[in-house]
Design a protein around this motif. Structure first.
Motif, PDB file in Angstrom:
ATOM      1  N   GLN A  89       8.052  18.177  -6.734  1.00 13.12           N
ATOM      2  CA  GLN A  89       7.564  17.912  -8.261  1.00 13.12           C
ATOM      3  C   GLN A  89       8.095  16.346  -8.420  1.00 13.12           C
ATOM      4  OE1 GLN A  89       9.610  21.151 -10.346  1.00 13.12           O
ATOM      5  NE2 GLN A  89       7.788  22.546  -9.714  1.00 13.12           N
ATOM      6  N   ILE A  90       7.629  16.168  -9.565  1.00 13.44           N
ATOM      7  CA  ILE A  90       7.838  14.829 -10.247  1.00 13.44           C
ATOM      8  C   ILE A  90       9.272  14.999 -10.946  1.00 13.44           C
ATOM      9  CG2 ILE A  90       7.198  13.104 -11.647  1.00 13.44           C
ATOM     10  CD1 ILE A  90       4.331  13.937 -11.345  1.00 13.44           C
ATOM     11  N   ASP A  91      10.053  14.071 -10.957  1.00 13.79           N
ATOM     12  CA  ASP A  91      11.217  14.058 -11.710  1.00 13.79           C
ATOM     13  C   ASP A  91      10.783  13.441 -12.965  1.00 13.79           C
ATOM     14  OD1 ASP A  91      13.643  13.397 -12.808  1.00 13.79           O
ATOM     15  OD2 ASP A  91      14.504  12.291 -11.116  1.00 13.79           O
ATOM     16  N   THR A  92      11.057  14.212 -14.008  1.00 10.94           N
ATOM     17  CA  THR A  92      10.462  13.782 -15.251  1.00 10.94           C
ATOM     18  C   THR A  92      11.610  12.972 -16.197  1.00 10.94           C
ATOM     19  OG1 THR A  92      11.566  15.731 -16.297  1.00 10.94           O
ATOM     20  CG2 THR A  92       9.239  15.896 -15.883  1.00 10.94           C
ATOM     21  N   THR A  93      12.653  12.398 -15.629  1.00 10.90           N
ATOM     22  CA  THR A  93      13.706  11.457 -16.149  1.00 10.90           C
ATOM     23  C   THR A  93      13.255  10.279 -15.555  1.00 10.90           C
ATOM     24  OG1 THR A  93      15.381  11.843 -14.137  1.00 10.90           O
ATOM     25  CG2 THR A  93      15.708  13.309 -15.989  1.00 10.90           C
ATOM     26  N   ILE A  94      12.473  10.030 -14.888  1.00 11.87           N
ATOM     27  CA  ILE A  94      12.146   8.517 -14.118  1.00 11.87           C
ATOM     28  C   ILE A  94      11.404   7.825 -15.102  1.00 11.87           C
ATOM     29  CG2 ILE A  94      12.188   9.140 -11.891  1.00 11.87           C
ATOM     30  CD1 ILE A  94       9.144   9.735 -11.647  1.00 11.87           C
ATOM     31  N   THR A  95      11.529   6.687 -15.420  1.00 17.28           N
ATOM     32  CA  THR A  95      10.793   6.022 -16.635  1.00 17.28           C
ATOM     33  C   THR A  95      10.111   4.685 -15.825  1.00 17.28           C
ATOM     34  OG1 THR A  95      12.823   4.310 -16.761  1.00 17.28           O
ATOM     35  CG2 THR A  95      12.452   6.290 -18.263  1.00 17.28           C
ATOM     36  N   VAL A  96       8.948   4.360 -16.580  1.00 18.78           N
ATOM     37  CA  VAL A  96       8.250   3.268 -16.307  1.00 18.78           C
ATOM     38  C   VAL A  96       8.909   2.112 -16.733  1.00 18.78           C
ATOM     39  CG1 VAL A  96       5.965   2.223 -16.460  1.00 18.78           C
ATOM     40  CG2 VAL A  96       6.331   4.586 -15.901  1.00 18.78           C
ATOM     41  N   ARG A  97       8.810   1.030 -15.974  1.00 21.19           N
ATOM     42  CA  ARG A  97       9.266  -0.124 -16.379  1.00 21.19           C
ATOM     43  C   ARG A  97       8.276  -1.254 -16.422  1.00 21.19           C
ATOM     44  NH1 ARG A  97      11.584   0.587 -11.654  1.00 21.19           N
ATOM     45  NH2 ARG A  97      10.926  -0.996 -10.031  1.00 21.19           N
ATOM     46  N   ASP A  98       8.320  -2.384 -17.409  1.00 24.13           N
ATOM     47  CA  ASP A  98       7.524  -3.441 -17.281  1.00 24.13           C
ATOM     48  C   ASP A  98       7.930  -4.594 -16.816  1.00 24.13           C
ATOM     49  OD1 ASP A  98       5.522  -5.525 -17.750  1.00 24.13           O
ATOM     50  OD2 ASP A  98       5.443  -5.249 -19.954  1.00 24.13           O
ATOM     51  N   GLY A 155      -1.692  12.808  -5.399  1.00 28.90           N
ATOM     52  CA  GLY A 155      -2.010  14.141  -5.720  1.00 28.90           C
ATOM     53  C   GLY A 155      -0.952  14.796  -6.369  1.00 28.90           C
ATOM     54  N   ARG A 156       0.161  14.385  -6.670  1.00 29.29           N
ATOM     55  CA  ARG A 156       1.239  14.881  -7.254  1.00 29.29           C
ATOM     56  C   ARG A 156       1.583  14.394  -8.916  1.00 29.29           C
ATOM     57  NH1 ARG A 156       5.902  14.194  -2.864  1.00 29.29           N
ATOM     58  NH2 ARG A 156       4.447  14.999  -0.913  1.00 29.29           N
ATOM     59  N   GLY A 157       0.578  13.807  -9.586  1.00 24.26           N
ATOM     60  CA  GLY A 157       0.581  13.302 -11.044  1.00 24.26           C
ATOM     61  C   GLY A 157       1.235  12.217 -11.100  1.00 24.26           C
ATOM     62  N   ILE A 158       1.786  11.539 -10.168  1.00 29.50           N
ATOM     63  CA  ILE A 158       2.839  10.240 -10.323  1.00 29.50           C
ATOM     64  C   ILE A 158       1.812   9.025 -10.978  1.00 29.50           C
ATOM     65  CG2 ILE A 158       3.968   8.467  -8.914  1.00 29.50           C
ATOM     66  CD1 ILE A 158       4.749  10.594  -7.088  1.00 29.50           C
TER      67      ILE A 158
END
Length: 96
Positions: A3-12, A52-55
């Motif tokens: 599963q994807i860890d929903t606490t991860i954040t995208v950075r610029d 295939g995991r929504g990442i």
């Protein structure tokens, strides 16, 4: 862990001109270039073992949220981003 860890954040990562997402010990990214008030996302890359995991969707969503926060528009320069925008009308206001 599948599963994807929903606490991860995208950075610029502005010096590298890409949005980045660290997950499961790997890095997914979306390369971009800026033009005036637009961000042109040119390529998205997810490690093969994590596809295939929504990442990639989480990456693009986070990138769009960062673009919105800066008051910019987005241009889909790759098919994945174009498809994501078509499937998520809540980001239609960002299309430039």
């Amino acid at each position: 862990m599948n599963q994807i860890d929903t606490t991860i954040t995208v950075r610029d990562n502005k010096p590298r001109n890409r949005f980045e997402l660290d997950t499961q010990g790997s890095l997914a990214f979306a390369s971009y270039r800026r033009a005036a008030d637009k961000v042109i996302i040119t390529h998205t890359e997810t490690p093969a073992a994590l596809r295939g995991r929504g990442i990639a969707s989480r990456l693009v969503k986070g990138a769009l949220e960062l673009i919105r926060a800066e008051g910019l528009k987005v241009v889909a320069g790759c098919g994945f981003v174009a498809d994501y925008l078509d499937a998520h009308p809540e980001f239609a206001d960002l299309k430039g």
